[in-house]
Motif scaffolding. Structure first.
Motif, PDB file in Angstrom:
ATOM      1  N   VAL A 155     -51.330 -23.627  79.537  1.00 27.96           N
ATOM      2  CA  VAL A 155     -51.027 -25.046  79.774  1.00 27.96           C
ATOM      3  C   VAL A 155     -49.862 -25.157  80.753  1.00 27.96           C
ATOM      4  O   VAL A 155     -48.944 -24.333  80.751  1.00 27.96           O
ATOM      5  N   ARG A 156     -49.935 -26.200  81.586  1.00 28.52           N
ATOM      6  CA  ARG A 156     -48.901 -26.422  82.594  1.00 28.52           C
ATOM      7  C   ARG A 156     -47.588 -26.830  81.947  1.00 28.52           C
ATOM      8  O   ARG A 156     -47.559 -27.504  80.928  1.00 28.52           O
ATOM      9  N   LEU A 157     -46.522 -26.413  82.577  1.00 31.17           N
ATOM     10  CA  LEU A 157     -45.176 -26.781  82.165  1.00 31.17           C
ATOM     11  C   LEU A 157     -45.017 -28.299  82.260  1.00 31.17           C
ATOM     12  O   LEU A 157     -45.476 -28.909  83.224  1.00 31.17           O
ATOM     13  N   LEU A 158     -44.410 -28.910  81.269  1.00 31.40           N
ATOM     14  CA  LEU A 158     -44.124 -30.345  81.311  1.00 31.40           C
ATOM     15  C   LEU A 158     -42.886 -30.579  82.189  1.00 31.40           C
ATOM     16  O   LEU A 158     -42.004 -29.718  82.258  1.00 31.40           O
ATOM     17  N   PRO A 159     -42.792 -31.759  82.830  1.00 33.94           N
ATOM     18  CA  PRO A 159     -41.633 -32.041  83.696  1.00 33.94           C
ATOM     19  C   PRO A 159     -40.293 -31.856  82.973  1.00 33.94           C
ATOM     20  O   PRO A 159     -39.329 -31.372  83.572  1.00 33.94           O
ATOM     21  N   GLU A 160     -40.228 -32.213  81.690  1.00 25.69           N
ATOM     22  CA  GLU A 160     -38.960 -32.089  80.958  1.00 25.69           C
ATOM     23  C   GLU A 160     -38.542 -30.637  80.711  1.00 25.69           C
ATOM     24  O   GLU A 160     -37.427 -30.371  80.285  1.00 25.69           O
ATOM     25  N   HIS A 161     -39.449 -29.695  80.998  1.00 25.18           N
ATOM     26  CA  HIS A 161     -39.125 -28.281  80.811  1.00 25.18           C
ATOM     27  C   HIS A 161     -38.954 -27.534  82.136  1.00 25.18           C
ATOM     28  O   HIS A 161     -38.783 -26.312  82.147  1.00 25.18           O
ATOM     29  N   ALA A 162     -38.983 -28.259  83.251  1.00 24.60           N
ATOM     30  CA  ALA A 162     -38.851 -27.634  84.576  1.00 24.60           C
ATOM     31  C   ALA A 162     -37.520 -26.895  84.708  1.00 24.60           C
ATOM     32  O   ALA A 162     -37.448 -25.840  85.350  1.00 24.60           O
ATOM     33  N   LEU A 163     -36.475 -27.417  84.076  1.00 31.04           N
ATOM     34  CA  LEU A 163     -35.166 -26.770  84.109  1.00 31.04           C
ATOM     35  C   LEU A 163     -35.240 -25.353  83.516  1.00 31.04           C
ATOM     36  O   LEU A 163     -34.592 -24.435  84.010  1.00 31.04           O
ATOM     37  N   LEU A 164     -36.062 -25.179  82.482  1.00 31.64           N
ATOM     38  CA  LEU A 164     -36.205 -23.859  81.853  1.00 31.64           C
ATOM     39  C   LEU A 164     -36.876 -22.865  82.800  1.00 31.64           C
ATOM     40  O   LEU A 164     -36.499 -21.694  82.842  1.00 31.64           O
ATOM     41  N   ALA A 165     -37.864 -23.327  83.548  1.00 29.83           N
ATOM     42  CA  ALA A 165     -38.523 -22.440  84.519  1.00 29.83           C
ATOM     43  C   ALA A 165     -37.535 -22.015  85.593  1.00 29.83           C
ATOM     44  O   ALA A 165     -37.519 -20.853  86.010  1.00 29.83           O
ATOM     45  N   GLU A 166     -36.676 -22.945  86.029  1.00 31.01           N
ATOM     46  CA  GLU A 166     -35.668 -22.613  87.040  1.00 31.01           C
ATOM     47  C   GLU A 166     -34.647 -21.629  86.469  1.00 31.01           C
ATOM     48  O   GLU A 166     -34.220 -20.691  87.141  1.00 31.01           O
ATOM     49  N   LEU A 167     -34.241 -21.837  85.221  1.00 28.98           N
ATOM     50  CA  LEU A 167     -33.328 -20.908  84.554  1.00 28.98           C
ATOM     51  C   LEU A 167     -33.935 -19.502  84.513  1.00 28.98           C
ATOM     52  O   LEU A 167     -33.276 -18.511  84.829  1.00 28.98           O
ATOM     53  N   LEU A 168     -35.199 -19.410  84.138  1.00 29.38           N
ATOM     54  CA  LEU A 168     -35.882 -18.120  84.075  1.00 29.38           C
ATOM     55  C   LEU A 168     -35.943 -17.470  85.455  1.00 29.38           C
ATOM     56  O   LEU A 168     -35.688 -16.272  85.595  1.00 29.38           O
TER      57      LEU A 168
END
Length: 193
Positions: free
Chosen positions: A119-132
């Protein structure tokens, strides 16, 4: 869920293995040496569960209700002559019963848990992808064997953060027990904030 009632030998630890994560183990107790030998002969696997009560060596420990299947990727002898394993987390499972063999090895009746849907990342979790992304760039070769990057996949991002962030065992265990990738990311967001 499927495969109810399958038996899986356990290697309880004061650590949590999550799907896709690598973990190094030093094996010296006869029960675990036998376990590794049996896995080598049969192509079998074993489970790693967080210890709720007890120690890693000595009397059999009480494992958490959820764990992760461990696949042996590599093995060697360390400087002390002990067997050194590198395992990678595969499928999650739930323990519904345990018994202890004569040699002290805990064997669990387990049910495999469903794999994460893609499932695609939700916009509210985009910060977590950037952190990773930043953690992986900073770590470089230190995180060898990280599966192919999928920064838009909620499950992949969650498991990699669960592996790499300095979380407490109870936090990592809570993530392991969460079946929904979006709720897992929400828990991670709360942990990091």
């Amino acid at each position: 869920m499927s495969d109810d009632g399958q038996l899986l030998p356990l290697f309880p630890l004061h650590s949590v293995l999550v799907p896709g994560a690598a973990l190094g183990l030093r094996v010296f107790e006869p029960r675990y040496l036998d376990l590794v030998r049996d896995c080598g002969r049969s192509g079998g696997t074993f489970g790693i569960c967080l210890i709720l009560d007890g120690e890693e060596s000595g009397a059999p420990a009480s494992p958490a209700a959820y764990g992760t299947e461990a696949l042996i990727e590599d093995f060697d002898r360390d400087a002390d002559g002990l067997l050194s394993l590198r395992v990678r987390g595969a499928r999650r499972f739930r323990v519904h019963s345990t018994r202890v063999r004569d040699n002290g090895l805990v064997v669990a009746g387990i049910a495999w848990q469903d794999e994460d849907p893609r499932v695609r990342l939700l916009p509210e979790h985009a910060l977590l992808a950037e952190l990773l992304r930043r953690i992986l760039e900073h770590a470089g070769a230190a995180v060898s064997g990280v599966p192919k990057a999928r920064f838009d996949d909620a499950g992949w991002v969650g498991w990699r953060l669960a592996e790499l962030l300095p979380l407490e065992h109870a936090q990592r265990q809570a993530l392991l027990q969460e079946a929904d990738p979006h709720r897992r990311l929400q828990q991670l967001l709360e942990f990091v904030s």
